[in-house]
Design a protein around this motif. Structure first.
Motif, PDB file in Angstrom:
ATOM      1  N   ALA A 111       2.399  -2.528  -3.198  1.00 16.87           N
ATOM      2  CA  ALA A 111       3.561  -1.910  -3.853  1.00 16.87           C
ATOM      3  C   ALA A 111       4.515  -2.983  -4.370  1.00 16.87           C
ATOM      4  CB  ALA A 111       4.283  -0.975  -2.892  1.00 16.87           C
ATOM      5  N   ARG A 112       4.728  -4.041  -3.592  1.00 16.44           N
ATOM      6  CA  ARG A 112       5.590  -5.136  -4.047  1.00 16.44           C
ATOM      7  C   ARG A 112       5.006  -5.803  -5.283  1.00 16.44           C
ATOM      8  NH1 ARG A 112       6.437  -5.781   1.416  1.00 16.44           N
ATOM      9  NH2 ARG A 112       4.756  -7.284   1.629  1.00 16.44           N
ATOM     10  N   THR A 113       3.686  -6.014  -5.283  1.00 16.66           N
ATOM     11  CA  THR A 113       3.027  -6.623  -6.438  1.00 16.66           C
ATOM     12  C   THR A 113       3.166  -5.722  -7.664  1.00 16.66           C
ATOM     13  OG1 THR A 113       1.456  -7.756  -5.010  1.00 16.66           O
ATOM     14  CG2 THR A 113       0.828  -7.502  -7.306  1.00 16.66           C
ATOM     15  N   ARG A 114       2.978  -4.424  -7.461  1.00 14.01           N
ATOM     16  CA  ARG A 114       3.117  -3.465  -8.562  1.00 14.01           C
ATOM     17  C   ARG A 114       4.540  -3.500  -9.107  1.00 14.01           C
ATOM     18  NH1 ARG A 114      -0.121   0.084  -6.944  1.00 14.01           N
ATOM     19  NH2 ARG A 114       1.136   0.768  -5.179  1.00 14.01           N
ATOM     20  N   LEU A 115       5.531  -3.499  -8.219  1.00 16.22           N
ATOM     21  CA  LEU A 115       6.926  -3.556  -8.671  1.00 16.22           C
ATOM     22  C   LEU A 115       7.224  -4.868  -9.382  1.00 16.22           C
ATOM     23  CD1 LEU A 115       8.820  -1.858  -5.707  1.00 16.22           C
ATOM     24  CD2 LEU A 115       8.472  -0.985  -8.018  1.00 16.22           C
ATOM     25  N   ASP A 116       6.625  -5.952  -8.933  1.00 19.15           N
ATOM     26  CA  ASP A 116       6.788  -7.238  -9.625  1.00 19.15           C
ATOM     27  C   ASP A 116       6.226  -7.163 -11.048  1.00 19.15           C
ATOM     28  OD1 ASP A 116       8.047  -8.393  -7.448  1.00 19.15           O
ATOM     29  OD2 ASP A 116       6.211  -9.357  -6.696  1.00 19.15           O
ATOM     30  N   ARG A 117       5.064  -6.521 -11.197  1.00 18.77           N
ATOM     31  CA  ARG A 117       4.471  -6.355 -12.539  1.00 18.77           C
ATOM     32  C   ARG A 117       5.354  -5.482 -13.415  1.00 18.77           C
ATOM     33  NH1 ARG A 117      -0.407  -5.388  -9.753  1.00 18.77           N
ATOM     34  NH2 ARG A 117      -0.260  -3.196 -10.359  1.00 18.77           N
TER      35      ARG A 117
END
Length: 113
Positions: free
Chosen positions: A5-11
């Motif tokens: 989820a953090r990676t997705r939000l970063d993207r």
């Protein structure tokens, strides 16, 4: 929050940053003295009539909200957010998009040259 989820939000954050920079470039182009009404109308039309992606920028934003609706309506969700998301998508295409069309016509009623 999971690592995914953090990676997705970063993207998402990076993509919003890119979109913001692109919109800033358009705004900068509008601030020059030699932009006439016909060119301004053509620029506005590009936000709503561009064929790649189909429907232009405004339709792409509405499609993003529609994807969020599909996720909110899944059986494992309560669906409470789906109605406001549907309304937001409709407002973008029906209201904001239509107002851009009217503004472009007011500036240059002949359409794209």
């Amino acid at each position: 929050m999971t690592a995914a989820a953090r990676t997705r939000l970063d993207r998402v954050r990076a993509s919003v940053g890119i979109a913001s920079l692109a919109l800033q470039q358009i705004e900068d182009d509008l601030s020059v003295d030699d932009v006439g009404q016909e060119e301004l109308a053509a620029i506005l039309r590009k936000l709503i009539e561009d064929t790649d992606p189909p429907g232009g920028f405004m339709a792409s934003v509405a499609q993003l909200l529609t994807a969020a609706v599909r996720r909110a309506e899944r059986p494992d969700r309560d669906g409470d957010a789906s109605c406001p998301l549907h309304e937001a998508a409709a407002l973008i295409t029906d209201d904001a998009g239509q107002r851009l069309i009217w503004a472009a016509r007011a500036l240059h009623p002949q359409g794209d040259s």
